[in-house]
Scaffold this motif. Structure first.
Motif, PDB file in Angstrom:
ATOM      1  N   THR A  90       0.838  -1.202   0.000  1.00 54.61           N
ATOM      2  CA  THR A  90       0.000   0.000   0.000  1.00 54.61           C
ATOM      3  C   THR A  90       0.868   1.244   0.000  1.00 54.61           C
ATOM      4  N   GLN A  91       0.226   2.391  -0.066  1.00 57.29           N
ATOM      5  CA  GLN A  91       0.914   3.670   0.058  1.00 57.29           C
ATOM      6  C   GLN A  91       0.145   4.550   1.030  1.00 57.29           C
ATOM      7  N   ILE A  92       0.847   5.081   2.022  1.00 57.94           N
ATOM      8  CA  ILE A  92       0.248   5.948   3.027  1.00 57.94           C
ATOM      9  C   ILE A  92       0.307   7.389   2.544  1.00 57.94           C
ATOM     10  N   GLU A  93      -0.852   7.990   2.390  1.00 58.21           N
ATOM     11  CA  GLU A  93      -0.905   9.364   1.905  1.00 58.21           C
ATOM     12  C   GLU A  93      -0.633  10.373   3.020  1.00 58.21           C
ATOM     13  N   ASP A  94      -1.230  10.152   4.192  1.00 60.91           N
ATOM     14  CA  ASP A  94      -1.060  11.061   5.329  1.00 60.91           C
ATOM     15  C   ASP A  94      -0.269  10.335   6.418  1.00 60.91           C
ATOM     16  N   ILE A  95       1.031  10.560   6.445  1.00 58.30           N
ATOM     17  CA  ILE A  95       1.925   9.826   7.349  1.00 58.30           C
ATOM     18  C   ILE A  95       1.580  10.074   8.815  1.00 58.30           C
ATOM     19  N   GLU A  96       1.429  11.333   9.213  1.00 58.73           N
ATOM     20  CA  GLU A  96       1.172  11.655  10.622  1.00 58.73           C
ATOM     21  C   GLU A  96      -0.172  11.103  11.086  1.00 58.73           C
ATOM     22  N   LYS A  97      -1.175  11.145  10.223  1.00 57.44           N
ATOM     23  CA  LYS A  97      -2.488  10.610  10.572  1.00 57.44           C
ATOM     24  C   LYS A  97      -2.405   9.107  10.810  1.00 57.44           C
ATOM     25  N   SER A  98      -1.645   8.411   9.963  1.00 57.71           N
ATOM     26  CA  SER A  98      -1.484   6.965  10.117  1.00 57.71           C
ATOM     27  C   SER A  98      -0.751   6.631  11.405  1.00 57.71           C
ATOM     28  N   ILE A  99       0.255   7.436  11.756  1.00 58.79           N
ATOM     29  CA  ILE A  99       1.020   7.192  12.982  1.00 58.79           C
ATOM     30  C   ILE A  99       0.151   7.416  14.217  1.00 58.79           C
ATOM     31  N   ILE A 100      -0.700   8.438  14.175  1.00 52.74           N
ATOM     32  CA  ILE A 100      -1.620   8.692  15.285  1.00 52.74           C
ATOM     33  C   ILE A 100      -2.571   7.517  15.468  1.00 52.74           C
ATOM     34  N   LYS A 101      -3.095   6.993  14.351  1.00 48.78           N
ATOM     35  CA  LYS A 101      -4.002   5.851  14.423  1.00 48.78           C
ATOM     36  C   LYS A 101      -3.277   4.616  14.956  1.00 48.78           C
ATOM     37  N   TYR A 102      -2.007   4.453  14.559  1.00 53.60           N
ATOM     38  CA  TYR A 102      -1.246   3.320  15.081  1.00 53.60           C
ATOM     39  C   TYR A 102      -1.052   3.450  16.589  1.00 53.60           C
ATOM     40  N   GLU A 103      -0.772   4.676  17.047  1.00 48.85           N
ATOM     41  CA  GLU A 103      -0.590   4.892  18.488  1.00 48.85           C
ATOM     42  C   GLU A 103      -1.850   4.496  19.262  1.00 48.85           C
ATOM     43  N   ASN A 104      -3.010   4.860  18.738  1.00 56.19           N
ATOM     44  CA  ASN A 104      -4.276   4.476  19.388  1.00 56.19           C
ATOM     45  C   ASN A 104      -4.420   2.956  19.429  1.00 56.19           C
ATOM     46  N   TYR A 105      -4.039   2.308  18.329  1.00 52.33           N
ATOM     47  CA  TYR A 105      -4.088   0.839  18.258  1.00 52.33           C
ATOM     48  C   TYR A 105      -3.148   0.220  19.291  1.00 52.33           C
ATOM     49  N   ALA A 106      -1.920   0.736  19.363  1.00 50.06           N
ATOM     50  CA  ALA A 106      -0.928   0.191  20.300  1.00 50.06           C
ATOM     51  C   ALA A 106      -1.360   0.393  21.743  1.00 50.06           C
ATOM     52  N   GLN A 107      -1.930   1.554  22.040  1.00 47.42           N
ATOM     53  CA  GLN A 107      -2.408   1.832  23.402  1.00 47.42           C
ATOM     54  C   GLN A 107      -3.555   0.899  23.777  1.00 47.42           C
ATOM     55  N   SER A 108      -4.433   0.602  22.818  1.00 42.50           N
ATOM     56  CA  SER A 108      -5.556  -0.304  23.088  1.00 42.50           C
ATOM     57  C   SER A 108      -5.075  -1.725  23.350  1.00 42.50           C
ATOM     58  N   ASN A 109      -3.838  -2.033  22.914  1.00 44.62           N
ATOM     59  CA  ASN A 109      -3.243  -3.343  23.163  1.00 44.62           C
ATOM     60  C   ASN A 109      -2.279  -3.316  24.338  1.00 44.62           C
ATOM     61  N   ASN A 110      -2.382  -2.233  25.145  1.00 45.58           N
ATOM     62  CA  ASN A 110      -1.635  -2.107  26.404  1.00 45.58           C
ATOM     63  C   ASN A 110      -0.115  -2.103  26.239  1.00 45.58           C
ATOM     64  N   LEU A 111       0.374  -1.594  25.110  1.00 45.66           N
ATOM     65  CA  LEU A 111       1.813  -1.441  24.963  1.00 45.66           C
ATOM     66  C   LEU A 111       2.283  -0.271  25.818  1.00 45.66           C
ATOM     67  N   ASN A 112       3.485  -0.391  26.370  1.00 55.37           N
ATOM     68  CA  ASN A 112       4.068   0.672  27.177  1.00 55.37           C
ATOM     69  C   ASN A 112       4.276   1.918  26.325  1.00 55.37           C
ATOM     70  N   GLN A 113       3.970   3.104  26.865  1.00 50.95           N
ATOM     71  CA  GLN A 113       4.036   4.332  26.077  1.00 50.95           C
ATOM     72  C   GLN A 113       5.449   4.622  25.577  1.00 50.95           C
ATOM     73  N   THR A 114       6.455   4.304  26.379  1.00 52.76           N
ATOM     74  CA  THR A 114       7.831   4.515  25.922  1.00 52.76           C
ATOM     75  C   THR A 114       8.130   3.644  24.712  1.00 52.76           C
ATOM     76  N   THR A 115       7.652   2.396  24.754  1.00 50.71           N
ATOM     77  CA  THR A 115       7.823   1.493  23.616  1.00 50.71           C
ATOM     78  C   THR A 115       7.100   2.049  22.392  1.00 50.71           C
ATOM     79  N   ILE A 116       5.886   2.549  22.610  1.00 57.07           N
ATOM     80  CA  ILE A 116       5.106   3.132  21.508  1.00 57.07           C
ATOM     81  C   ILE A 116       5.850   4.305  20.890  1.00 57.07           C
ATOM     82  N   ASN A 117       6.411   5.162  21.725  1.00 55.50           N
ATOM     83  CA  ASN A 117       7.137   6.330  21.226  1.00 55.50           C
ATOM     84  C   ASN A 117       8.335   5.913  20.375  1.00 55.50           C
TER      85      ASN A 117
END
Length: 320
Positions: free
Chosen positions: A44-71
């Motif tokens: 695929t190709q990501i058109e809006d990089i920052e938007k995709s990263i924000i959505k990934y962060e929400n996904y990672a947080q919902s899976n209880n990943l440590n915030q430092t790891t997410i960063n």
């Protein structure tokens, strides 16, 4: 005429049966693929990089990943997407990983990209073929007390306090950065890190800090205004800490990394004749099942008695 019509009917029935069998076979194959976690390769190709990263962060947080790891993962994902102009396929991943010669860097990038490409975007398992062994460990030179004191005194707040807590406790920098006010117990000078890692491979339990560090930590916590909300004690990124350590290493000629402080702590515990099982508990290298089974050995009171043996070894001539 009858024979021709009958033959055509038989052919149609056979075709119908073949179609049914084909569907059953395909269903079975899909079940097998699902069981073996075999997914079709997608790109695929990501058109809006920052938007995709924000959505990934929400996904990672919902899976209880440590915030430092997410960063850290976000940094790797952003680096790749900027490099590839948002295009995600095996060639862009290969070219990105070839942009750095260090296997340790490549290994860390791949871990983050697997989470993003395979687990979040669900583009298949093709990312799994990228594997890199970390660079061979080099013999570490453990700084002495004078070097540790000089290095710590050269850091700015809050990095010097993070330095002291890491060196005192043997905890990882990410665990120190994840500490909230409620994780600190000044009666025992104890850090309760038992709930920091919720769904990761890493473990954490409890450790301690010296009276010297306790006095400095109390001053810092007393200045937190919204303490009733149980905030994080430190508002600083891991990248900023790394940059500070690098700068002071260059200025002083004393090379110290955040991870080296864990090694220095382990060495001091060994000098104090503390058993390896207790050192591993301090450093978060003991499985929670073992702790539960042998709780008497790993209780706060028992570990505090062990820490008393090493505390005097950990005091620095620190000037802030």
């Amino acid at each position: 005429m009858y024979n021709i019509e009958n033959t055509l009917n038989n052919i149609n029935e056979n075709i119908k049966q073949l179609n049914q069998n084909s569907k059953l076979i395909q269903d079975d194959l899909n079940l097998i693929k699902k069981s073996l976690n075999i997914l079709p390769d997608k790109f695929t190709q990501i058109e809006d990089i920052e938007k995709s990263i924000i959505k990934y962060e929400n996904y990672a947080q919902s899976n209880n990943l440590n915030q430092t790891t997410i960063n850290n993962q976000k940094s790797a994902i952003r680096g790749f997407l900027v490099f590839s102009k948002g295009i995600i396929n095996p060639d862009t991943v290969k070219n990105y990983l070839n942009s750095n010669d260090k296997n340790t860097w490549k290994s860390n990038q791949v871990k983050a990209l697997r989470k993003y490409i395979r687990d979040y975007l669900k583009l298949g398992n093709w990312i799994n073929k990228f594997e890199f062994k970390k660079d061979k460990a080099k013999i570490k030179k453990i700084p002495n007390v004078d070097e540790l004191s000089q290095f710590c005194s050269s850091l700015h707040f809050p990095t010097w306090l993070i330095f002291l807590l890491t060196y005192n406790s043997g905890l990882r920098i990410g665990e120190i950065l994840a500490l909230k006010v409620s994780n600190i117990n000044f009666e025992l000078n104890m850090i309760d890190a038992s709930n920091i890692h919720k769904s990761e491979i890493k473990e954490s339990w409890i450790s301690f800090f010296t009276d010297q560090t306790a006095n400095l930590l109390k001053q810092t916590i007393s200045q937190i205004t919204n303490i009733e909300d149980d905030p994080l004690i430190f508002d600083i990124s891991y990248k900023s800490i790394q940059e500070s350590f690098k700068q002071v290493s260059e200025n002083t000629g004393i090379k110290i990394t955040p991870h080296l402080l864990r090694t220095a702590f382990t060495e001091k515990c060994t000098e104090a004749n503390i058993s390896e099982k207790y050192i591993n508990a301090f450093c978060g290298r003991v499985n929670q099942k073992i702790i539960s089974k042998h709780y008497t050995d790993y209780s706060p009171q028992s570990l505090r008695r062990q820490y008393d043996k090493v505390e005097s070894f950990l005091v620095l001539n620190f000037k802030n």
